[in-house]
Design an enzyme around this catalytic site. Structure first.
Site, PDB file in Angstrom:
ATOM      1  N   ARG A   1       6.838  44.386  93.126  1.00  9.80           N
ATOM      2  CA  ARG A   1       7.989  44.009  93.947  1.00  9.80           C
ATOM      3  C   ARG A   1       8.701  42.749  93.447  1.00  9.80           C
ATOM      4  NH1 ARG A   1       4.812  47.105  96.550  1.00  9.80           N
ATOM      5  NH2 ARG A   1       3.294  45.916  95.397  1.00  9.80           N
ATOM      6  N   THR A   2       7.923  41.694  93.251  1.00 12.07           N
ATOM      7  CA  THR A   2       8.576  40.406  93.010  1.00 12.07           C
ATOM      8  C   THR A   2       9.336  40.426  91.690  1.00 12.07           C
ATOM      9  OG1 THR A   2       6.712  39.452  94.179  1.00 12.07           O
ATOM     10  CG2 THR A   2       8.174  37.922  93.059  1.00 12.07           C
TER      11      THR A   2
ATOM     12  N   LYS B   1      -2.551  33.579  72.578  1.00  8.75           N
ATOM     13  CA  LYS B   1      -3.065  32.789  71.442  1.00  8.75           C
ATOM     14  C   LYS B   1      -3.460  31.392  71.895  1.00  8.75           C
ATOM     15  CE  LYS B   1       0.620  34.908  68.779  1.00  8.75           C
ATOM     16  NZ  LYS B   1       1.928  34.531  68.285  1.00  8.75           N
TER      17      LYS B   1
ATOM     18  N   ARG C   1       5.019  33.760  87.798  1.00  3.96           N
ATOM     19  CA  ARG C   1       3.813  34.081  88.573  1.00  3.96           C
ATOM     20  C   ARG C   1       2.616  33.700  87.721  1.00  3.96           C
ATOM     21  NH1 ARG C   1       2.623  39.395  91.992  1.00  3.96           N
ATOM     22  NH2 ARG C   1       4.115  38.276  93.293  1.00  3.96           N
TER      23      ARG C   1
ATOM     24  N   HIS D   1       3.901  31.574  97.931  1.00  5.30           N
ATOM     25  CA  HIS D   1       4.774  32.632  97.415  1.00  5.30           C
ATOM     26  C   HIS D   1       6.061  32.536  98.241  1.00  5.30           C
ATOM     27  CE1 HIS D   1       6.303  36.263  95.817  1.00  5.30           C
ATOM     28  NE2 HIS D   1       5.277  37.070  95.989  1.00  5.30           N
TER      29      HIS D   1
HETATM   30  N1   CP Z   1       4.513  41.116  97.699  1.00  5.91           N
HETATM   31  C1   CP Z   1       4.363  40.920  96.370  1.00  5.91           C
HETATM   32  O1   CP Z   1       4.318  39.787  95.871  1.00  5.91           O
HETATM   33  O2   CP Z   1       4.248  42.071  95.636  1.00  5.91           O
HETATM   34  P1   CP Z   1       4.003  42.125  94.058  1.00  5.91           P
HETATM   35  O3   CP Z   1       2.657  41.533  93.783  1.00  5.91           O
HETATM   36  O4   CP Z   1       4.087  43.576  93.721  1.00  5.91           O
HETATM   37  O5   CP Z   1       5.074  41.329  93.393  1.00  5.91           O
END
Ligand code: CP
Length: 650
Positions: free
Chosen positions: A58-59, A87, A108, A136
């Site tokens: 999603r993100t 590396k 992320r 998040h």
């Molecule tokens: N909700 C969310 O962060 O989904 P993803 O891990 O798929 O990005």
């Protein structure tokens, strides 16, 4: 050269409430544009880099879709194992390099605090798309956006947050935001997966907010109806959910107490198995008992209007049968990822046009050799070749330990031994040293140790006390209290508008004694509370049983035993102001030492005792009801820092 300015979003708290509202307005517009299929070119010429060190559907894809929909371009490393990170390239080097290729980095990372490091090193804006178990923030924007759309105002709504509340980063950002918007939270953690202390302490200190927690078993009693579930109110605005403000156990309540109001939303989360490690940092494969949420939970009078939310992906905590229920909004949350992230990018463009400036970072404590963060998943431990651990003073309310908060992951480190770097003396930390520690931090001379061995191996010697001299006997203390009470009665005017707040622990006992003396003289018994300046959820506690302690529009007399530097009083005042707006605050101290680091002068003083900085005044006050009685009261002075004394004077 980046064209978006340096507007990093590491935490949901990097966005002001007005910013979030603006982003939602923009998202409404983008939703409508997307529905109409209108082409947009607002981000034309901008490049976004998505660096994902952890899997995502999603993100990453909704950020990339958002940028494409706005006419911008995307460069992506969806699998960092296929990048030079494999590396051994550091995060700092990677974001420095990618920042030269893009205007915006969406990151992320599995380590707590990684987004903070990336923001510190990248020349362009960094958006946290999830860092370890920490935050998040853009998921929370999607969550709030859908909640607001489904339920109207966020203020006053009640959300049950269920599942892995310890490691679920979406939950932490959501809690910070719901606290800010004045929503009520009921936490329903899986076994052992409670909301971490650092999250609770942050909302308590910054928002004067707390919430109740119930177990999955209690939630499962929903089969019998949530009407049977009674919660413990722990924050003033949550008390509105109950007809009684008294503490209620988690069991059937007496008939006079009403059940909690209806729930507006269930927010489910999966167990974050990938983050589960044992105490040695080894991946923990131990089976964990899962909760399972299904339509039965929505059948009661208090839940039938609740929406069911989930940041996704789900595992087996959420029944598939719910998907067709109109109250299941988790796919709408995921879909909102595109217009909300478009809105965030548009907002960043707006901000950069207005000349966005990076927020000044709170000053960290300067250590010659900083301690190691206690959190094994902190980025400062994973990339320690170049990251110097950074700490601020923490919020813990344990007076026997100095609490430090890691700047990267926010976890607290409890320190037992502190030292002065120039005198090379070390001390077992205690609350009375707090003022000195603040002074040493300002001088850059604070050292901290995990053990005596570490201090002594570092060349530090134990502090030795000089001879002690009594400066007040029990009779002197009693006379000083009588004098202070008389000063207060003469000065305060309408005693019915006066309340006393004693700083824990001696100040609280003195406040009760002063209250008794005032009552004996005037017949008026002012309300009394104890304040723990080291914070925590229950920092202010009424000393009058269950009666609520009001601050707003009252004249508050703050009572403490010794005024050393004034830092404790300042901390106490900040804490009071977080809880309400008093009409006036007056300060009563048993002993004023006469030298202060802050411009605060006490209004009522038991005794002025001018002292040198290197001396230490120690007050012993018998606790109320103590068998030894007030005869145990005593004030002594002694030389504290015999080597340090000369150092500080220079
Ligand atoms: N909700 C969310 O962060 O989904 P993803 O891990 O798929 O990005």
């Amino acid at each position: 050269m980046a064209r978006l300015g340096k507007g990093d979003i590491v935490s949901i708290d990097d966005l002001a409430t007005a910013d979030i509202e603006r982003i939602f307005d923009l998202a409404d517009g983008f939703s409508a544009s997307l529905e109409r299929g209108e082409p947009l070119n607002l981000a034309s010429g901008l490049i976004m880099a998505t660096l994902f060190y952890e899997p995502s559907t999603r993100t990453r894809l909704s950020f990339e879709s958002a940028m494409h929909r706005m006419g911008g371009a995307v460069i992506s490393s969806a699998d960092m194992h296929a990048s030079s990170a494999a590396k051994g390239e550091t995060l700092a080097d990677t974001v420095r390099v990618v920042g030269a290729y893009a205007d915006l980095i969406v990151l992320r990372h599995p380590s707590d605090g990684a987004a903070r490091v990336a923001a510190d090193y990248a020349p362009c804006a960094v958006i946290n798309a999830g860092d370890g178990s920490r935050e998040h923030p853009t998921q929370t924007l999607c969550d709030l956006y859908i909640l607001r759309r489904k339920k109207g105002s966020l203020k006053g709504m009640t959300v049950a947050i269920c599942g892995d509340l310890k490691l679920g980063r979406t939950v932490h950002s959501l809690i910070f935001a719901l606290a800010r918007f004045g929503a009520n939270i009921v936490a329903v953690p899986y076994n052992g997966m409670k909301v971490p202390d650092y999250v609770l302490e942050r909302i308590a200190a910054e928002r004067n907010y707390g919430f109740s927690s119930v177990s999955m078993e209690e939630l499962r009693s929903l089969a019998g109806g949530i009407d049977a579930l009674y919660l413990t109110p722990s924050a003033p605005h949550q008390i509105a959910l109950f007809t009684s403000s008294s503490e209620m156990p988690l069991q059937s309540a007496p008939p006079s107490i009403a059940a909690p109001a209806a729930l507006d939303a269930f927010y489910l989360t999966r167990m974050q198995r990938e983050r589960m490690v044992d105490k040695d940092g080894v991946k923990d494969a131990a089976p964990v008992r899962f909760g399972h949420f299904d339509a039965r939970a929505l059948k009661t009078s208090r839940t039938h209007d609740a929406v069911v939310m989930h940041p996704l992906p789900r595992t087996d905590e959420l029944a598939f049968e719910l998907d067709s229920d109109p109250r299941a909004v988790y796919f709408e949350q995921a879909a909102a990822g595109v217009p909300v992230r478009m809105a965030l990018i548009a907002w960043l463009i707006e901000q950069s046009r207005g000349g966005m400036r990076p927020k000044p970072a709170a000053a960290s404590i300067r250590f010659k050799s900083p301690p190691r963060c206690a959190n094994a998943n902190c980025i400062s431990r994973h990339e320690n070749a170049y990251i110097m651990a950074r700490f601020r003073l923490g919020r813990s309310n344990d007076p026997s330990m100095l609490a430090l908060t890691c700047d990267f992951c926010e976890r607290e480190l409890r320190i037992e031994f502190v030292g002065h770097a120039r005198s090379h003396r070390y001390y077992h930390f205690e609350q009375n040293l707090y003022g000195y520690v603040r002074q040493w931090i300002e001088e850059g001379s604070l050292a901290v140790f995990e053990s005596v061995k570490q201090a002594e191996e570092g060349g530090y010697e134990p502090y030795r006390r000089g001879p002690q001299r009594e400066i007040m006997s029990a009779e002197d203390v009693a006379a000083a209290c009588r004098a202070m009470a008389a000063q207060m009665v003469a000065d305060l005017g309408d005693l019915a508008a006066v309340s006393l707040v004693g700083v824990v622990s001696h100040g609280a006992i003195l406040a009760m004694r002063l209250r008794d003396l005032i009552e004996a003289e005037t017949g008026v018994r002012p309300p009394c509370a104890a304040l723990d300046v080291f914070g925590g959820e229950a920092a202010l506690r009424s000393l009058d049983g269950a009666a609520p302690f009001e601050i707003g529009d009252r004249t508050i007399v703050l009572v403490d035993d010794v005024m050393n530097s004034g830092w404790t009083v300042q901390r106490a005042m900040n804490s009071l102001w977080h809880r309400g707006r008093p009409a006036a605050v007056k300060l009563a101290v048993l002993i004023d030492r006469g030298h202060r680091a802050v411009p605060i002068r006490p209004n009522y003083v038991g005794k002025n005792i001018p002292t040198a900085r290197g001396e230490r005044v120690q007050v012993r006050i018998a606790a109320e009801g103590s068998l030894r009685g007030k005869a145990a009261d005593r004030v002594v002075i002694y030389s504290m820092l015999d080597t340090l004394k000369e150092e500080v004077a220079t």
